[in-house]
Write a protein that holds these residues in place. Structure first.
Motif, PDB file in Angstrom:
ATOM      1  N   PRO A   1     110.306 -20.051  48.686  1.00 12.31           N
ATOM      2  CA  PRO A   1     109.225 -20.870  49.241  1.00 12.31           C
ATOM      3  C   PRO A   1     108.970 -22.153  48.441  1.00 12.31           C
ATOM      4  N   PHE A   2     109.151 -22.079  47.129  1.00 10.86           N
ATOM      5  CA  PHE A   2     108.935 -23.275  46.313  1.00 10.86           C
ATOM      6  C   PHE A   2     109.940 -24.371  46.677  1.00 10.86           C
ATOM      7  N   ASP A   3     111.206 -23.980  46.868  1.00  8.34           N
ATOM      8  CA  ASP A   3     112.245 -24.950  47.255  1.00  8.34           C
ATOM      9  C   ASP A   3     111.900 -25.577  48.604  1.00  8.34           C
ATOM     10  N   ALA A   4     111.571 -24.721  49.565  1.00  7.08           N
ATOM     11  CA  ALA A   4     111.254 -25.204  50.909  1.00  7.08           C
ATOM     12  C   ALA A   4     110.037 -26.132  50.865  1.00  7.08           C
ATOM     13  N   GLY A   5     109.004 -25.708  50.148  1.00  8.15           N
ATOM     14  CA  GLY A   5     107.762 -26.485  50.076  1.00  8.15           C
ATOM     15  C   GLY A   5     107.960 -27.845  49.436  1.00  8.15           C
ATOM     16  N   THR A   6     108.822 -27.909  48.415  1.00 12.72           N
ATOM     17  CA  THR A   6     109.075 -29.178  47.720  1.00 12.72           C
ATOM     18  C   THR A   6     109.675 -30.195  48.699  1.00 12.72           C
ATOM     19  N   ILE A   7     110.628 -29.754  49.505  1.00 15.35           N
ATOM     20  CA  ILE A   7     111.281 -30.663  50.445  1.00 15.35           C
ATOM     21  C   ILE A   7     110.333 -31.012  51.599  1.00 15.35           C
ATOM     22  N   ILE A   8     109.604 -30.030  52.085  1.00 19.67           N
ATOM     23  CA  ILE A   8     108.664 -30.276  53.192  1.00 19.67           C
ATOM     24  C   ILE A   8     107.612 -31.300  52.759  1.00 19.67           C
ATOM     25  N   ASP A   9     107.163 -31.198  51.504  1.00 21.73           N
ATOM     26  CA  ASP A   9     106.205 -32.171  50.965  1.00 21.73           C
ATOM     27  C   ASP A   9     106.809 -33.569  50.945  1.00 21.73           C
ATOM     28  N   LYS A  10     108.084 -33.651  50.541  1.00 23.52           N
ATOM     29  CA  LYS A  10     108.765 -34.949  50.497  1.00 23.52           C
ATOM     30  C   LYS A  10     108.816 -35.577  51.882  1.00 23.52           C
ATOM     31  N   LEU A  11     108.763 -34.758  52.908  1.00 22.05           N
ATOM     32  CA  LEU A  11     108.814 -35.254  54.288  1.00 22.05           C
ATOM     33  C   LEU A  11     107.416 -35.550  54.833  1.00 22.05           C
ATOM     34  N   GLY A  12     106.432 -35.575  53.932  1.00 21.26           N
ATOM     35  CA  GLY A  12     105.074 -35.989  54.313  1.00 21.26           C
ATOM     36  C   GLY A  12     104.227 -34.888  54.921  1.00 21.26           C
ATOM     37  N   ILE A  13     104.694 -33.639  54.791  1.00 14.84           N
ATOM     38  CA  ILE A  13     103.966 -32.531  55.411  1.00 14.84           C
ATOM     39  C   ILE A  13     103.341 -31.659  54.333  1.00 14.84           C
ATOM     40  N   ALA A  14     102.039 -31.448  54.427  1.00 14.67           N
ATOM     41  CA  ALA A  14     101.335 -30.622  53.442  1.00 14.67           C
ATOM     42  C   ALA A  14     101.289 -29.185  53.932  1.00 14.67           C
ATOM     43  N   VAL A  15     102.033 -28.308  53.282  1.00 18.58           N
ATOM     44  CA  VAL A  15     101.927 -26.870  53.540  1.00 18.58           C
ATOM     45  C   VAL A  15     101.663 -26.201  52.203  1.00 18.58           C
ATOM     46  N   ARG A  16     101.268 -24.957  52.230  1.00 15.76           N
ATOM     47  CA  ARG A  16     101.088 -24.244  50.964  1.00 15.76           C
ATOM     48  C   ARG A  16     102.267 -23.305  50.775  1.00 15.76           C
ATOM     49  N   THR A  17     102.711 -23.186  49.538  1.00 13.97           N
ATOM     50  CA  THR A  17     103.754 -22.209  49.237  1.00 13.97           C
ATOM     51  C   THR A  17     103.266 -21.323  48.106  1.00 13.97           C
ATOM     52  N   GLY A  18     103.812 -20.112  48.049  1.00 10.74           N
ATOM     53  CA  GLY A  18     103.447 -19.207  46.969  1.00 10.74           C
ATOM     54  C   GLY A  18     102.808 -17.961  47.509  1.00 10.74           C
ATOM     55  N   HIS A  19     101.957 -17.342  46.692  1.00 10.08           N
ATOM     56  CA  HIS A  19     101.376 -16.062  47.125  1.00 10.08           C
ATOM     57  C   HIS A  19      99.998 -16.238  47.767  1.00 10.08           C
ATOM     58  N   HIS A  20      99.509 -17.486  47.835  1.00 14.49           N
ATOM     59  CA  HIS A  20      98.247 -17.802  48.512  1.00 14.49           C
ATOM     60  C   HIS A  20      97.069 -16.983  47.966  1.00 14.49           C
ATOM     61  N   CYS A  21      97.069 -16.723  46.661  1.00 12.93           N
ATOM     62  CA  CYS A  21      95.995 -15.941  46.040  1.00 12.93           C
ATOM     63  C   CYS A  21      95.849 -14.576  46.700  1.00 12.93           C
ATOM     64  N   ALA A  22      96.936 -14.041  47.193  1.00 13.95           N
ATOM     65  CA  ALA A  22      96.922 -12.692  47.758  1.00 13.95           C
ATOM     66  C   ALA A  22      98.191 -11.992  47.289  1.00 13.95           C
ATOM     67  N   GLN A  23      98.319 -11.929  45.975  1.00 13.76           N
ATOM     68  CA  GLN A  23      99.534 -11.376  45.361  1.00 13.76           C
ATOM     69  C   GLN A  23      99.847  -9.943  45.826  1.00 13.76           C
ATOM     70  N   PRO A  24      98.817  -9.071  45.917  1.00 16.00           N
ATOM     71  CA  PRO A  24      99.141  -7.691  46.308  1.00 16.00           C
ATOM     72  C   PRO A  24      99.880  -7.587  47.645  1.00 16.00           C
ATOM     73  N   VAL A  25      99.487  -8.383  48.645  1.00 16.15           N
ATOM     74  CA  VAL A  25     100.148  -8.251  49.942  1.00 16.15           C
ATOM     75  C   VAL A  25     101.585  -8.793  49.873  1.00 16.15           C
ATOM     76  N   MET A  26     101.805  -9.808  49.031  1.00 16.75           N
ATOM     77  CA  MET A  26     103.159 -10.332  48.857  1.00 16.75           C
ATOM     78  C   MET A  26     104.047  -9.285  48.169  1.00 16.75           C
ATOM     79  N   ASP A  27     103.477  -8.620  47.172  1.00 18.68           N
ATOM     80  CA  ASP A  27     104.218  -7.542  46.482  1.00 18.68           C
ATOM     81  C   ASP A  27     104.560  -6.434  47.472  1.00 18.68           C
ATOM     82  N   LEU A  28     103.593  -6.132  48.335  1.00 17.84           N
ATOM     83  CA  LEU A  28     103.784  -5.085  49.330  1.00 17.84           C
ATOM     84  C   LEU A  28     104.928  -5.435  50.284  1.00 17.84           C
TER      85      LEU A  28
END
Lengths: 144, 410
Positions: B348-375
């Motif tokens: 997600p970090f790779d994707a987000g870095t390029i998407i940002d370069k294209l002028g689009i703001a998205v969030r990448t990472g665990h979105h402060c919900a680490q347990p569900v990502m681990d799950l």
């Protein structure tokens, strides 16, 4: 090559690219070509905190020079780590400690230096310099 | 006669000045609304107007400005009350944000109602803000934090939940809509099941208030909280709705000015609701700004907003699913406002870095919900979160960006 010479070479390499996409493609290629770290280093002890992607960094002393090895689960991060390794690896500890990191700004990756940037480039540099400090201190210790 | 007016997104976009700028040489596509929304000019103007006219401390002075500021502040509270259909304005506590509201409930309700062996139930979908405060109070009280598991589709498992409720359960704290996946939780059913067991329920509505029509009396929740800044208002303001019967019995969370009735060095008596929970000088300007945001929303109409957002979300999901290798998380679950996805095995970090370069703001990472990502056994995701000022053209820009990401990392 010294730290400054390696850094200068990287600045020249990146100078060839006109747009960001070529630059990032190059970074991605560098990420893919990063020599893989031994699996035994991929644990909590070698993990650098403050990164959205995980980065593992190990350092060893060989003939008075610090040798860094690293890996990450994100390719762009790996590319950035590879840049740092090209500049800092196989250098004497004091050169790493004193190293100027302005080449990162010069190649247009300044945004990755921001402390709010989640790839933790600053954390990686800090960790590399910290290893160098430790090795330098050890070298000074009188041998038993 | 009532006349149906078509939802005019191009007209609405003109109300949001921050949308009209270039980022990395491209016109901005803002798809990080679940983190914070942009603010309409009416909100910005109201804050400016407050500081240039009636700025004064509230509830204290007899002078005219203080009275005007106090009136505006209390009118805002009544507006929030009407908006969520709370029974009384005194049940509407002004806080710093949803996190602050949850901390208030966890600590104050916790100190009044939790004892050793009590149980607090949350779900595996929760944001850290609805996990950590409960962990802390449970540890202090020797209580047990229990987590409702998810079904294969990342929905709360209601059957398991029903079996978890027992005489030790002190409170259930559940998010209305998951910030990480966009899943709408069956809060009404959760509240009904809990009340059958005489267990109160707190709903973390940080995302819920943005995408649903919230009527706290109809929901019958015991607490409901949200932030202003995710709902087109300024940062630093939040609301905690609580049923009077609980708020009356709960001790103050913080102490100081405003929340007291009388102070001597021997004893302090506390002010009545809602002031008992409002310590120190409140964020008057931004409360008034939030009032303006709610007016702005009401002018457009929550039903119209929801209908448009749902259309946009469906379009977004089908557009992204058309790209080979894109995996939508919790696909098929009832959703609002959020498309959380992965592209092949690209980080997600790779994707987000390029998407940002294209002028689009998205969030990448665990979105402060680490347990569900681990799950889900993933390092995180790319999250595009929608607001009613987003357009199908912007979804198409994201579609193009994902294709570029695939080329670069393929």
């Amino acid at each position: 090559m010294t730290v400054n010479e390696s850094a200068q070479k990287i600045v020249e390499e990146f100078g060839m690219f006109d747009d960001w996409m070529d630059k990032y493609n190059y970074l991605i290629d560098m990420g893919k070509s990063l020599p893989l770290i031994d699996e035994k280093f991929k644990n909590e002890k070698y993990l650098i905190s403050g990164c959205q992607s995980r980065v593992w960094l190990s350092a060893e002393m060989e003939d008075g020079e610090v040798v860094f090895k690293a890996d990450s689960d994100a390719v762009i991060t790996k590319g950035i780590v590879n840049l740092l390794i090209r500049v800092f690896s196989h250098q004497p500890p004091e050169d790493i400690i004193d190293a100027d990191i302005s080449f990162i700004d010069k190649i247009g990756l300044k945004e990755h230096l921001s402390p709010t940037r989640s790839n933790g480039l600053m954390s990686m540099i800090k960790q590399m310099k910290l290893y160098a400090v430790v090795f330098k201190t050890k070298m000074k210790e009188p041998s038993a | 006669m009532y006349q149906q007016v078509a939802f005019d997104v191009s007209k609405i976009r003109k109300d949001f000045p921050a949308l009209h700028q270039e980022v990395n040489g491209k016109s901005l596509v803002y798809l990080d609304n679940a983190a914070t929304s942009q603010k309409p000019q009416a909100v910005i103007d109201s804050i400016l107007k407050y500081y240039t006219t009636i700025n004064s401390n509230v509830h204290r002075g007899v002078h005219s400005l203080s009275r005007q500021a106090t009136e505006a502040f209390e009118e805002a509270r009544k507006h929030f009350q009407r908006f969520i259909n709370a029974e009384h304005a005194r049940e509407v506590i002004i806080t710093k944000g949803a996190t602050d509201s949850i901390n208030l409930v966890a600590h104050s309700f916790g100190s009044a109602y939790l004892k050793e062996g009590s149980e607090v139930i949350i779900s595996a979908l929760e944001h850290h803000a609805n996990i950590v405060p409960w962990q802390v109070i449970c540890e202090q009280k020797g209580a047990r934090l229990r987590v409702i598991p998810l079904t294969e589709n990342s929905e709360i498992d209601l059957e398991v939940f029903a079996s978890m409720l027992n005489e030790k359960t002190a409170i259930v704290a559940i998010g209305h809509i998951s910030n990480a996946l966009g899943v709408i939780n069956p809060v009404k059913e959760i509240i009904r099941l809990s009340h059958n067991n005489n267990v109160p329920v707190m709903i973390d509505g940080a995302q819920g208030i943005v995408h649903e029509n919230v009527d706290v009396q109809d929901l019958d929740c015991d607490f409901y909280c949200f932030s202003s800044h995710k709902f087109y208002g300024p940062m630093g303001v939040g609301i905690l709705y609580g049923k009077e019967k609980f708020l009356e019995k709960m001790p103050p969370y913080q102490t100081g000015g405003e929340m007291i009735e009388s102070v001597t060095f021997d004893k302090t008596t506390y002010n009545e609701l809602p002031f008992k929970f409002e310590t120190g000088t409140p964020n008057v300007a931004d409360v008034i700004g939030f009032d303006a945001a709610i007016s702005y929303i009401e002018n457009i109409g929550m039903e119209e907003i929801m209908a448009y957002e749902n259309e946009l979300l469906a379009h977004g999901i089908s557009t992204l699913k058309n790209i080979d290798g894109v995996r939508i998380l919790a696909d098929g679950a009832p959703k609002a406002g959020v498309i959380s996805f992965l592209i092949d095995d690209i980080h997600p970090f790779d994707a987000g870095t390029i998407i940002d370069k294209l002028g689009i703001a998205v969030r990448t990472g665990h979105h402060c919900a680490q347990p569900v990502m681990d799950l889900l056994k993933i390092p995180g995701s790319v999250r595009a979160s929608l607001a009613f000022y987003n357009t199908t053209e912007e979804i198409d820009r994201l579609h193009e960006a994902i294709k570029i990401v695939k080329q670069m990392f393929g």
